[in-house]
Enzyme design. Structure first.
Site, PDB file in Angstrom:
ATOM      1  N   GLY A  90       7.540   1.891   2.049  1.00  0.00           N
ATOM      2  CA  GLY A  90       6.361   2.627   1.607  1.00  0.00           C
ATOM      3  C   GLY A  90       5.859   3.587   2.656  1.00  0.00           C
ATOM      4  O   GLY A  90       6.029   3.389   3.850  1.00  0.00           O
ATOM      5  N   ARG A 135      13.860   2.192  -0.594  1.00  0.00           N
ATOM      6  CA  ARG A 135      13.816   0.765  -0.257  1.00  0.00           C
ATOM      7  C   ARG A 135      15.190   0.089  -0.322  1.00  0.00           C
ATOM      8  O   ARG A 135      15.277  -1.123  -0.436  1.00  0.00           O
ATOM      9  CB  ARG A 135      12.832   0.057  -1.189  1.00  0.00           C
ATOM     10  CG  ARG A 135      11.394   0.526  -1.013  1.00  0.00           C
ATOM     11  CD  ARG A 135      10.424  -0.299  -1.847  1.00  0.00           C
ATOM     12  NE  ARG A 135       9.050   0.170  -1.727  1.00  0.00           N
ATOM     13  CZ  ARG A 135       8.205  -0.219  -0.772  1.00  0.00           C
ATOM     14  NH1 ARG A 135       8.598  -1.074   0.144  1.00  0.00           N
ATOM     15  NH2 ARG A 135       6.974   0.244  -0.732  1.00  0.00           N
ATOM     16  N   ASP A 188       8.455  -4.473   8.358  1.00  0.00           N
ATOM     17  CA  ASP A 188       9.202  -5.654   8.788  1.00  0.00           C
ATOM     18  C   ASP A 188      10.551  -5.751   8.094  1.00  0.00           C
ATOM     19  O   ASP A 188      11.568  -6.047   8.733  1.00  0.00           O
ATOM     20  CB  ASP A 188       8.370  -6.924   8.568  1.00  0.00           C
ATOM     21  CG  ASP A 188       7.873  -7.080   7.142  1.00  0.00           C
ATOM     22  OD1 ASP A 188       8.130  -8.126   6.552  1.00  0.00           O
ATOM     23  OD2 ASP A 188       7.226  -6.154   6.616  1.00  0.00           O
ATOM     24  N   ASP A 189      10.607  -5.486   6.796  1.00  0.00           N
ATOM     25  CA  ASP A 189      11.887  -5.562   6.096  1.00  0.00           C
ATOM     26  C   ASP A 189      12.823  -4.434   6.520  1.00  0.00           C
ATOM     27  O   ASP A 189      14.033  -4.635   6.682  1.00  0.00           O
ATOM     28  CB  ASP A 189      11.669  -5.531   4.584  1.00  0.00           C
ATOM     29  CG  ASP A 189      11.090  -6.844   4.063  1.00  0.00           C
ATOM     30  OD1 ASP A 189      11.559  -7.908   4.495  1.00  0.00           O
ATOM     31  OD2 ASP A 189      10.168  -6.800   3.244  1.00  0.00           O
ATOM     32  N   LYS A 193       6.220   0.660  11.359  1.00  0.00           N
ATOM     33  CA  LYS A 193       5.407   1.306  10.338  1.00  0.00           C
ATOM     34  C   LYS A 193       4.969   0.316   9.287  1.00  0.00           C
ATOM     35  O   LYS A 193       5.786  -0.442   8.786  1.00  0.00           O
ATOM     36  CB  LYS A 193       6.207   2.425   9.668  1.00  0.00           C
ATOM     37  CG  LYS A 193       5.529   3.037   8.443  1.00  0.00           C
ATOM     38  CD  LYS A 193       6.356   3.006   7.165  1.00  0.00           C
ATOM     39  CE  LYS A 193       6.714   1.646   6.703  1.00  0.00           C
ATOM     40  NZ  LYS A 193       7.169   1.548   5.308  1.00  0.00           N
ATOM     41  N   THR A 194       3.713   0.256   8.962  1.00  0.00           N
ATOM     42  CA  THR A 194       3.203  -0.341   7.730  1.00  0.00           C
ATOM     43  C   THR A 194       1.689  -0.287   7.776  1.00  0.00           C
ATOM     44  O   THR A 194       1.066  -0.673   8.770  1.00  0.00           O
ATOM     45  CB  THR A 194       3.656  -1.796   7.501  1.00  0.00           C
ATOM     46  OG1 THR A 194       2.953  -2.326   6.374  1.00  0.00           O
ATOM     47  CG2 THR A 194       3.404  -2.694   8.690  1.00  0.00           C
ATOM     48  N   ASP A 213      -0.073  -2.190   6.140  1.00  0.00           N
ATOM     49  CA  ASP A 213      -0.544  -3.565   5.967  1.00  0.00           C
ATOM     50  C   ASP A 213      -0.952  -4.214   7.285  1.00  0.00           C
ATOM     51  O   ASP A 213      -1.663  -5.220   7.284  1.00  0.00           O
ATOM     52  CB  ASP A 213       0.539  -4.426   5.311  1.00  0.00           C
ATOM     53  CG  ASP A 213       0.756  -4.060   3.846  1.00  0.00           C
ATOM     54  OD1 ASP A 213       0.011  -3.222   3.324  1.00  0.00           O
ATOM     55  OD2 ASP A 213       1.685  -4.612   3.233  1.00  0.00           O
ATOM     56  N   LYS A 256     -26.771  -1.473 -10.676  1.00  0.00           N
ATOM     57  CA  LYS A 256     -26.466  -2.148 -11.943  1.00  0.00           C
ATOM     58  C   LYS A 256     -25.007  -2.587 -12.082  1.00  0.00           C
ATOM     59  O   LYS A 256     -24.643  -3.169 -13.103  1.00  0.00           O
ATOM     60  CB  LYS A 256     -26.835  -1.253 -13.122  1.00  0.00           C
ATOM     61  CG  LYS A 256     -26.066   0.058 -13.205  1.00  0.00           C
ATOM     62  CD  LYS A 256     -26.511   0.848 -14.433  1.00  0.00           C
ATOM     63  CE  LYS A 256     -25.732   2.152 -14.560  1.00  0.00           C
ATOM     64  NZ  LYS A 256     -26.143   2.917 -15.757  1.00  0.00           N
ATOM     65  N   GLY A 270      -2.280  -4.825   0.834  1.00  0.00           N
ATOM     66  CA  GLY A 270      -1.956  -5.872   1.786  1.00  0.00           C
ATOM     67  C   GLY A 270      -1.327  -7.038   1.060  1.00  0.00           C
ATOM     68  O   GLY A 270      -2.014  -7.986   0.679  1.00  0.00           O
ATOM     69  N   GLU A 311      -4.028   5.739  -2.344  1.00  0.00           N
ATOM     70  CA  GLU A 311      -4.984   6.691  -1.758  1.00  0.00           C
ATOM     71  C   GLU A 311      -4.890   6.760  -0.240  1.00  0.00           C
ATOM     72  O   GLU A 311      -5.244   7.780   0.360  1.00  0.00           O
ATOM     73  CB  GLU A 311      -6.424   6.304  -2.151  1.00  0.00           C
ATOM     74  CG  GLU A 311      -6.726   6.395  -3.621  1.00  0.00           C
ATOM     75  CD  GLU A 311      -6.371   5.136  -4.403  1.00  0.00           C
ATOM     76  OE1 GLU A 311      -6.812   5.022  -5.561  1.00  0.00           O
ATOM     77  OE2 GLU A 311      -5.647   4.265  -3.849  1.00  0.00           O
ATOM     78  N   ARG A 369      -2.002   5.813   1.684  1.00  0.00           N
ATOM     79  CA  ARG A 369      -0.661   5.783   2.274  1.00  0.00           C
ATOM     80  C   ARG A 369      -0.196   7.133   2.818  1.00  0.00           C
ATOM     81  O   ARG A 369       0.680   7.177   3.682  1.00  0.00           O
ATOM     82  CB  ARG A 369       0.361   5.292   1.244  1.00  0.00           C
ATOM     83  CG  ARG A 369       0.084   3.888   0.763  1.00  0.00           C
ATOM     84  CD  ARG A 369       1.325   3.191   0.237  1.00  0.00           C
ATOM     85  NE  ARG A 369       2.069   3.972  -0.735  1.00  0.00           N
ATOM     86  CZ  ARG A 369       3.214   3.581  -1.262  1.00  0.00           C
ATOM     87  NH1 ARG A 369       3.746   2.417  -0.908  1.00  0.00           N
ATOM     88  NH2 ARG A 369       3.852   4.323  -2.144  1.00  0.00           N
TER      89      ARG A 369
END
Length: 559
Positions: free
Chosen positions: A82, A146, A176-177, A203-204, A206, A243, A252, A428, A430
């Site tokens: 991602g 991916r 990580d992957d 990179k991530t 998360d 209201k 995440g 929004e 990434r």
């Protein structure tokens, strides 16, 4: 040059800051080795699987008065997984270091993620190409993907492509992957005496790719500031209209770092943390009771509004849901190959699943609304797991809270009004314009990746530390990828993967939330971070996340 917005025109002019060790130039570096390393767990298994790359030392770079010379070298780069703000600057830093070392060096970008190196789809970068993307968000410079790098055939095809282009090093920019892919590729290249190095970059958004050597993954800073702005905007609206309850699911999957950071930035009324739910063995019913109690108490103070922040991966951390999903992941790998299952209607699939799951898990699955059931059965991710971002947990919670409040109202225990709005903040954040921090950090990571290459290292992750200090004081170096690995079950088999860093419930970051959540629940102490700032004082433009400040024991601002 592409059509550019006024902000992009200005951002292209920004020159990212480097650690002092790198700022002197790639030709003046000295590499210092630390102690040998071992994997975080399953040492014997990981060592056997990575016989050529296991146990290497950490390294750091410093400046030398001696000048190095470099032979011509070609490098390939891959964006994997991602998107995360700052990826373009990693490539820009890598390109600048590579060209500084030797103007004849070439950088090739593989298109569409790891598939590009397998299929031989690539572009060669030049100054004009790179300059259009400096300090911008997104991964559109070469695209991402991916595809997993794990089979002998994939490795052989990758080698053939690298040999065709005379590539002697590959940089994989991912989470990580993706960096597990990098470790596997580095090991295979080393085992087959290919002479091709592999370096990863963390990179991530998360925030779950970190340890003592990797203080933060890139993109986390920008993404959480983007989400913080959006949550702040909604809080302002809620406090104005008075209201609506806003249920905000936030990215995440496996860790709640993003939700926790966003909560510290904005101070919402309710923040759920997946790791806490799991540790306390909170059932779905107990979570509903906890949230409903706050909603009822606020209504008694004539506050029929509020903000609830919910981590994307929450559903997997609820004990009965996590057990059911794990069972579901295991059986789906078989069912998806079954023609009878594939041809079945949705209701028939539900029945097949309920009859295949274990008894307890079947009861949990059958108790869920049809919408949630269908989302649980959507296509799995590349690792065979449910795609939790597609599960509308926020709507499940709203529905169950409405039922609970209706019951309380019938018993005369609730007289307020409950009207809910649901949101999911994911994409929004990434590809936002990277913050100054991420622009600097990513450029340093890319520049540092070539430094690792220049010293002949392979199977390493680019590491830049001491990140709460000014950029000039950052420490550049590298950490062996195998150091971060353990064995986990994927597709029903035990496989080596980089261990995710989850929220530490005894850590300073969670303790900050824990100390304030009761106050924030009842007293509206909303913070409004506003948009990311790029121009102005460093105290506004260069400040990093509260997570990193707390983890590095720095004084938290505004609290």
């Amino acid at each position: 040059m592409k059509n550019l917005s006024p902000l992009q025109i200005e951002r292209l002019k920004y020159q990212p800051k480097l650690p002092s060790s790198l700022a002197e130039g790639i030709t003046r570096l000295v590499c210092k080795e630390g102690s040998d390393t071992e994997s975080v767990a399953n040492q014997n298994e990981i060592k056997q699987l990575f016989k050529n790359t296991y146990g290497k030392p950490t390294v750091t770079f410093s400046t030398s008065s001696d000048l190095q010379t470099f032979e011509q070298k070609n490098v390939g780069v891959i964006l994997s997984g991602g998107q995360a703000p700052g990826g373009h600057n990693v490539i820009a830093g890598l390109y600048d270091a590579l060209k500084q070392a030797n103007p004849d060096n070439k950088l090739y970008g593989f298109l569409g993620g790891p598939a590009g190196i397998i299929e031989g789809e690539y572009v060669e970068f030049n100054d004009e190409y790179i300059n259009d993307y400096r300090n911008t968000g997104g991964f559109d410079i070469i695209g991402s993907g991916r595809t997993k790098l794990e089979t002998e055939e994939q490795f052989k095809k990758s080698l053939a492509v690298c040999q065709k282009l005379n590539i002697s090093a590959v940089v994989i920019i991912g989470g990580d992957d993706s960096n597990t892919n990098a470790a596997l590729l580095a090991e295979w290249f080393a085992a087959n005496n290919s002479g091709i190095q592999v370096i990863g970059c963390p990179k991530t958004i998360d925030g779950d790719l970190k340890n003592e050597q990797i203080e933060i993954s890139f993109g986390f800073d920008t993404a959480t500031k983007t989400y913080g702005e959006l949550i702040g905007n909604i809080q302002r609206d809620a406090n104005s209209a008075k209201k609506y309850w806003h249920f905000i699911k936030i990215m995440g999957r496996s860790a709640s770092h993003v939700a926790l950071e966003a909560a510290l930035q904005t101070q919402p009324n309710i923040t759920l943390i997946s790791e806490e739910v799991e540790a306390k063995k909170m059932s779905l019913a107990s979570i509903i009771d906890y949230m409903t109690d706050i909603i009822v108490k606020r209504s008694e103070n004539k506050k029929n509004f509020g903000i609830a922040v919910i981590p994307e991966g929450l559903i997997e951390f609820i004990p009965e849901m996590g057990a059911m999903i794990a069972n579901l992941n295991d059986i789906m790998s078989t069912l998806e190959k079954d023609g009878n299952y594939s041809a079945a209607s949705q209701s028939e699939k539900f029945s097949i699943i309920e009859n295949t799951l274990s008894s307890d898990n079947s009861k949990v699955f059958s108790s869920l609304p049809a919408l949630i059931k269908s989302q649980l059965l959507m296509d799995r991710d590349p690792h065979g797991n449910v795609q939790v971002s597609r599960i509308e947990t926020e709507k499940l919670l709203i529905s169950m809270i409405e039922e609970k409040l209706a019951l309380l109202k019938s018993e005369g225990k609730y007289t307020g009004k409950f009207s809910a709005q649901s949101h999911f903040f994911g994409y929004e954040g990434r590809c936002a314009f990277p913050s100054n921090f991420d622009a600097d950090y990513c450029y340093s990571l890319g520049y540092n990746a070539f430094a690792l290459i220049s010293f002949g290292l392979t199977g390493y992750l680019s590491s830049v530390r001491n990140l709460t200090a000014p950029a000039s004081e950052w420490i550049a170096g590298g950490v062996p990828l195998t150091m971060m690995m353990n064995m986990e079950r994927r597709h029903g088999e035990m496989k080596p993967v980089i261990k995710k860093a989850l929220v530490e419930l005894n850590g300073a970051v969670f303790k900050q939330l824990e100390a304030n959540r009761q106050d924030w629940a009842m007293n509206d102490k909303y913070l409004f971070p506003g948009a990311i700032q790029y121009f102005g004082p460093g105290s506004v433009c260069d400040i990093t996340t509260r997570t990193l400040q707390l983890e590095q024991s720095k004084k938290l601002l505004n609290v």
